[in-house]
Design an enzyme around this catalytic site. Structure first.
Site, PDB file in Angstrom:
ATOM      1  N   ASP A  33       0.830  -1.209   0.000  1.00 39.57           N
ATOM      2  CA  ASP A  33       0.000   0.000   0.000  1.00 39.57           C
ATOM      3  C   ASP A  33       0.871   1.268   0.000  1.00 39.57           C
ATOM      4  OD1 ASP A  33      -2.461   1.260   0.099  1.00 39.57           O
ATOM      5  OD2 ASP A  33      -2.586   1.228   2.277  1.00 39.57           O
ATOM      6  N   HIS A  43      -7.382  10.575   4.455  1.00 38.29           N
ATOM      7  CA  HIS A  43      -6.856   9.492   5.298  1.00 38.29           C
ATOM      8  C   HIS A  43      -7.061   9.855   6.760  1.00 38.29           C
ATOM      9  CE1 HIS A  43      -4.152   8.057   1.844  1.00 38.29           C
ATOM     10  NE2 HIS A  43      -4.954   7.051   2.149  1.00 38.29           N
ATOM     11  N   HIS A  53      -9.774   5.316  -1.093  1.00 35.41           N
ATOM     12  CA  HIS A  53      -8.885   5.350   0.083  1.00 35.41           C
ATOM     13  C   HIS A  53      -9.528   6.178   1.184  1.00 35.41           C
ATOM     14  CE1 HIS A  53      -5.041   3.490  -1.263  1.00 35.41           C
ATOM     15  NE2 HIS A  53      -5.737   3.496  -2.381  1.00 35.41           N
ATOM     16  N   GLY A  54      -8.916   6.088   2.376  1.00 37.47           N
ATOM     17  CA  GLY A  54      -9.395   6.917   3.478  1.00 37.47           C
ATOM     18  C   GLY A  54     -10.799   6.548   3.921  1.00 37.47           C
ATOM     19  N   THR A 112      -7.443   3.404   9.817  1.00 43.66           N
ATOM     20  CA  THR A 112      -7.526   4.071  11.125  1.00 43.66           C
ATOM     21  C   THR A 112      -8.543   3.424  12.071  1.00 43.66           C
ATOM     22  OG1 THR A 112      -7.047   6.099   9.924  1.00 43.66           O
ATOM     23  CG2 THR A 112      -7.693   6.341  12.225  1.00 43.66           C
TER      24      THR A 112
HETATM   25  O1  G3H Z   1      -4.355   3.124   2.280  1.00 40.31           O
HETATM   26  C1  G3H Z   1      -4.922   3.159   3.391  1.00 40.31           C
HETATM   27  C2  G3H Z   1      -6.260   3.704   3.520  1.00 40.31           C
HETATM   28  O2  G3H Z   1      -6.537   4.639   2.551  1.00 40.31           O
HETATM   29  C3  G3H Z   1      -6.731   3.946   4.914  1.00 40.31           C
HETATM   30  O3  G3H Z   1      -7.438   5.120   5.168  1.00 40.31           O
HETATM   31  O4  G3H Z   1      -6.951   5.288   7.598  1.00 40.31           O
HETATM   32  O5  G3H Z   1      -8.748   6.636   6.542  1.00 40.31           O
HETATM   33  O6  G3H Z   1      -9.021   4.206   6.829  1.00 40.31           O
HETATM   34  P1  G3H Z   1      -8.064   5.325   6.622  1.00 40.31           P
HETATM   35 ZN    ZN Z   2      -4.682   5.089   1.339  1.00 41.07          ZN
END
Ligand code: G3H
Ligand code: ZN
Length: 287
Positions: A78, A180, A211-212, A236
């Site tokens: 990633d 993120h 993502h995020g 997260t």
């Molecule tokens: O690549 C990792 C993700 O985009 C995680 O995003 O921490 O907001 O869940 P997040």
């Molecule tokens: Zn990400």
């Protein structure tokens, strides 16, 4: 095999879950949830997470889980941000990579992503390569500061079309208002119309990754999947479940010294988050 699942996400309107791990506990929680729910699953390590668990260890642990549980588990490198890091993950046997050169100017991003695709496919024709275009702000933690998304951060559909054509990526991570981390001081608004326009621009054989995912609502996910998202990344929320529960357990068991007994409730807490997401993504019973 990955491509078949990706194709199905569009035909059947659901999304693959991608969850990050840096140690055995999170990986165990992800795999157990996926096995119970009969869902194909992506597990990912960022460069930092991969450094903690070890590159070879990540590959071989995933292999062991695959053998034990008999479900499709795909290991993703990633947000790998240098060609050397990409190369190491490809050589170690990762199933997928995110060659993330989104911080560079458009032409540079194209050049290094293309180089990553060519290298990865020459080593493993089945590997899946994702590129990133636009600026997804934040990091995988609780974001207390205000995060302001600027218009120029967002992925432009016509550039996305050109990017996928010139690089040959299988998947694209666009910036569509996603951040993120769990954002507590500013709203996180996903531009659904933009996702749909980007999907049209990249075509049916290039798959979009959101993502995020932490902090987004059920309707955000469902609307995003409806217009063409094939995979959602969550990090997260499982980190928070792990640490919050660990702090509580340590308080509740001040005399306990057996690590696995202290860690067990954290695994359960992460499983709860993961299972909730898998239901929302609609990936249950897809094996
Ligand atoms: O690549 C990792 C993700 O985009 C995680 O995003 O921490 O907001 O869940 P997040
Ligand atoms: Zn990400």
């Amino acid at each position: 095999m990955i491509k078949n699942y990706l194709k199905r996400t569009i035909e059947e309107k659901w999304a693959l879950g991608h969850f990050n791990f840096s140690e055995d506990e999170a990986l165990r929680a992800i795999v157990k949830s996926a096995a119970e729910f009969k869902t194909p699953i992506f597990v990912g390590t960022s460069e930092g997470e991969r450094k903690h668990i070890g590159l070879k260890q990540a590959v071989n642990l995933v292999k062991a889980f695959r053998e034990e549980f008999g479900i499709p588990i795909f290991l993703n490198a990633d947000h790998h941000k240098s060609f050397d890091a990409v190369k190491e993950a490809v050589d170690a046997g990762y199933d997928a990579i995110l060659a993330d050169f989104s911080a560079l100017p458009f032409e540079e991003n194209i050049k290094l992503t293309k180089q990553s695709v060519e290298y990865a496919k020459s080593k493993n024709p089945d590997i899946i390569v994702e590129g990133e275009l636009g600026y997804v702000r934040g990091e995988s933690k609780i974001q207390k500061e205000i995060i302001e998304i600027k218009a120029e951060d967002l992925t432009k559909p016509e550039e996305a079309g050109q990017f996928v054509k010139e690089t040959g990526v299988d998947m694209l991570a666009p910036a569509v208002g996603n951040i993120h981390g769990i954002v507590v001081s500013s709203p996180e608004t996903i531009d659904i119309q933009r996702i749909g326009d980007i999907k049209k621009a990249v075509g049916e054989n290039v798959y979009l990754v959101l993502h995020g995912g932490s902090g987004l609502s059920e309707s955000d996910f469902k609307n995003a999947i409806e217009v063409g998202i094939s995979m959602v990344h969550i990090n997260t929320e499982i980190r928070v479940a792990f640490t919050k529960t660990l702090r509580k357990t340590l308080e509740e068991m001040p005399e306990e010294t057996t690590p696995y007994k202290i860690l067990m409730p954290s695994i359960e807490a992460m499983k709860k988050v993961i299972e909730e997401k898998l239901k929302i993504f609609g990936s249950v019973n897809k094996i």
